[in-house]
Design a protein around this motif. Sequence first.
Motif, PDB file in Angstrom:
ATOM      1  N   LEU A 131       0.834  -1.042   0.055  1.00  9.72           N
ATOM      2  CA  LEU A 131       0.096   0.105   0.032  1.00  9.72           C
ATOM      3  C   LEU A 131       0.600   1.355   0.005  1.00  9.72           C
ATOM      4  O   LEU A 131       0.577   2.143  -0.760  1.00  9.72           O
ATOM      5  CB  LEU A 131      -0.878   0.246   1.155  1.00  9.72           C
ATOM      6  CG  LEU A 131      -2.050  -0.937   1.117  1.00  9.72           C
ATOM      7  CD1 LEU A 131      -2.869  -0.996   2.469  1.00  9.72           C
ATOM      8  CD2 LEU A 131      -3.139  -0.557   0.112  1.00  9.72           C
ATOM      9  N   VAL A 132       1.845   1.207   0.835  1.00 12.93           N
ATOM     10  CA  VAL A 132       2.892   2.389   0.913  1.00 12.93           C
ATOM     11  C   VAL A 132       3.351   2.490  -0.510  1.00 12.93           C
ATOM     12  O   VAL A 132       3.383   3.669  -0.997  1.00 12.93           O
ATOM     13  CB  VAL A 132       3.770   2.259   2.019  1.00 12.93           C
ATOM     14  CG1 VAL A 132       4.952   3.498   1.875  1.00 12.93           C
ATOM     15  CG2 VAL A 132       3.186   2.268   3.271  1.00 12.93           C
ATOM     16  N   GLU A 133       3.935   1.628  -0.953  1.00 18.48           N
ATOM     17  CA  GLU A 133       4.476   1.712  -2.286  1.00 18.48           C
ATOM     18  C   GLU A 133       3.689   2.092  -3.511  1.00 18.48           C
ATOM     19  O   GLU A 133       3.966   2.834  -4.478  1.00 18.48           O
ATOM     20  CB  GLU A 133       5.461   0.358  -2.687  1.00 18.48           C
ATOM     21  CG  GLU A 133       6.486  -0.034  -1.861  1.00 18.48           C
ATOM     22  CD  GLU A 133       7.053  -1.138  -2.275  1.00 18.48           C
ATOM     23  OE1 GLU A 133       6.569  -2.226  -2.932  1.00 18.48           O
ATOM     24  OE2 GLU A 133       8.200  -1.530  -1.826  1.00 18.48           O
ATOM     25  N   ALA A 134       2.461   1.593  -3.437  1.00 21.75           N
ATOM     26  CA  ALA A 134       1.605   2.142  -4.200  1.00 21.75           C
ATOM     27  C   ALA A 134       1.031   3.489  -4.378  1.00 21.75           C
ATOM     28  O   ALA A 134       0.382   4.119  -5.166  1.00 21.75           O
ATOM     29  CB  ALA A 134       0.270   1.074  -4.156  1.00 21.75           C
ATOM     30  N   SER A 135       1.285   4.128  -2.938  1.00 19.70           N
ATOM     31  CA  SER A 135       0.813   5.631  -2.890  1.00 19.70           C
ATOM     32  C   SER A 135       1.671   6.534  -3.793  1.00 19.70           C
ATOM     33  O   SER A 135       1.583   7.732  -3.814  1.00 19.70           O
ATOM     34  CB  SER A 135       0.861   5.898  -1.704  1.00 19.70           C
ATOM     35  OG  SER A 135       2.236   5.924  -0.965  1.00 19.70           O
ATOM     36  N   GLU A 139       6.156  10.546  -6.507  1.00 19.28           N
ATOM     37  CA  GLU A 139       5.514  11.334  -7.185  1.00 19.28           C
ATOM     38  C   GLU A 139       4.980  12.441  -6.486  1.00 19.28           C
ATOM     39  O   GLU A 139       4.634  13.621  -7.113  1.00 19.28           O
ATOM     40  CB  GLU A 139       4.652  10.592  -8.033  1.00 19.28           C
ATOM     41  CG  GLU A 139       5.324   9.553  -8.937  1.00 19.28           C
ATOM     42  CD  GLU A 139       4.267   8.573  -9.645  1.00 19.28           C
ATOM     43  OE1 GLU A 139       2.948   9.025  -9.858  1.00 19.28           O
ATOM     44  OE2 GLU A 139       4.650   7.809 -10.296  1.00 19.28           O
ATOM     45  N   VAL A 140       4.420  12.065  -5.377  1.00 20.11           N
ATOM     46  CA  VAL A 140       3.603  12.910  -4.655  1.00 20.11           C
ATOM     47  C   VAL A 140       4.603  14.330  -4.107  1.00 20.11           C
ATOM     48  O   VAL A 140       4.184  15.411  -4.003  1.00 20.11           O
ATOM     49  CB  VAL A 140       2.685  12.283  -3.415  1.00 20.11           C
ATOM     50  CG1 VAL A 140       2.273  13.518  -2.399  1.00 20.11           C
ATOM     51  CG2 VAL A 140       1.648  11.656  -3.856  1.00 20.11           C
ATOM     52  N   VAL A 145       2.852  21.247  -2.192  1.00 18.90           N
ATOM     53  CA  VAL A 145       2.312  20.669  -0.754  1.00 18.90           C
ATOM     54  C   VAL A 145       0.790  20.814  -0.741  1.00 18.90           C
ATOM     55  O   VAL A 145       0.153  20.011  -0.004  1.00 18.90           O
ATOM     56  CB  VAL A 145       3.106  21.552   0.161  1.00 18.90           C
ATOM     57  CG1 VAL A 145       2.662  21.121   1.370  1.00 18.90           C
ATOM     58  CG2 VAL A 145       4.659  21.275   0.136  1.00 18.90           C
ATOM     59  N   THR A 146       0.165  21.995  -1.173  1.00 23.84           N
ATOM     60  CA  THR A 146      -1.131  22.054  -1.140  1.00 23.84           C
ATOM     61  C   THR A 146      -2.196  20.966  -1.703  1.00 23.84           C
ATOM     62  O   THR A 146      -3.367  20.821  -1.283  1.00 23.84           O
ATOM     63  CB  THR A 146      -1.660  23.374  -1.653  1.00 23.84           C
ATOM     64  OG1 THR A 146      -1.317  23.502  -2.935  1.00 23.84           O
ATOM     65  CG2 THR A 146      -1.118  24.559  -0.754  1.00 23.84           C
ATOM     66  N   ASP A 151       1.898  13.226   3.721  1.00 21.94           N
ATOM     67  CA  ASP A 151       3.305  13.809   3.629  1.00 21.94           C
ATOM     68  C   ASP A 151       4.167  12.646   3.187  1.00 21.94           C
ATOM     69  O   ASP A 151       4.447  11.603   3.641  1.00 21.94           O
ATOM     70  CB  ASP A 151       3.795  14.095   4.930  1.00 21.94           C
ATOM     71  CG  ASP A 151       5.219  14.671   5.118  1.00 21.94           C
ATOM     72  OD1 ASP A 151       6.004  14.325   4.171  1.00 21.94           O
ATOM     73  OD2 ASP A 151       5.189  15.550   5.967  1.00 21.94           O
ATOM     74  N   PRO A 152       4.891  12.645   1.840  1.00 26.08           N
ATOM     75  CA  PRO A 152       5.568  11.391   1.393  1.00 26.08           C
ATOM     76  C   PRO A 152       6.897  11.133   2.384  1.00 26.08           C
ATOM     77  O   PRO A 152       7.129  10.119   2.257  1.00 26.08           O
ATOM     78  CB  PRO A 152       6.297  12.264  -0.074  1.00 26.08           C
ATOM     79  CG  PRO A 152       5.890  13.592  -0.016  1.00 26.08           C
ATOM     80  CD  PRO A 152       4.813  13.887   1.122  1.00 26.08           C
TER      81      PRO A 152
END
Length: 183
Positions: A131-135, A139-140, A145-146, A151-152
Amino acid sequence: MVVARGRRTLPAPDGNHFPTLPELRALLAGAGFELVEQAGLPGRAPLSWSRRAEQVAAVVATRHRAHPAYALAAHQGERFTHLFASGQISVQLIHAVSRTSTQATHGGMMSTGEDDFLHELEIEVEAEVSLVEASRPEEVAGLPVTEWLFDPADAEREKIGLRGLLDAVEVLEDGRRPDDHVA
């Protein structure tokens, strides 16, 4: 787990009961569990969680504000807020294990209960890593920031911690202890 810090003076939200810590221990023991450890939650959730919660709350309010269930949920939420703010209830993280899985191991071999637990833990942690890797935190991080929903840096820290947990599970499954030396 939400627990009472003593005798409550404010009413609990409908359908909720908050045991005290001694009552929680008794409930766990009655269900065949042993409380291994407990800890209170830190005072503040990560900023990324707060942002997500606010966004979800805004969407739910927009879509369901006119529904009676929304009004009930808002009323219940106010009761929770007052109980937390007054210090009458608190959140405790608990680690409880089945009494059958706490039996001593023989000759360094794990009991079936421990083996099953480690296997299930490994599956759950691997799913969390996925799940973390899929987020795609990398890229984020490139977005303003808005626009972040999380938070990456938090995601990267979580991934590192989860990988460490997987390593610990592997060591336990192999029957080694942290102080054993491999030649």
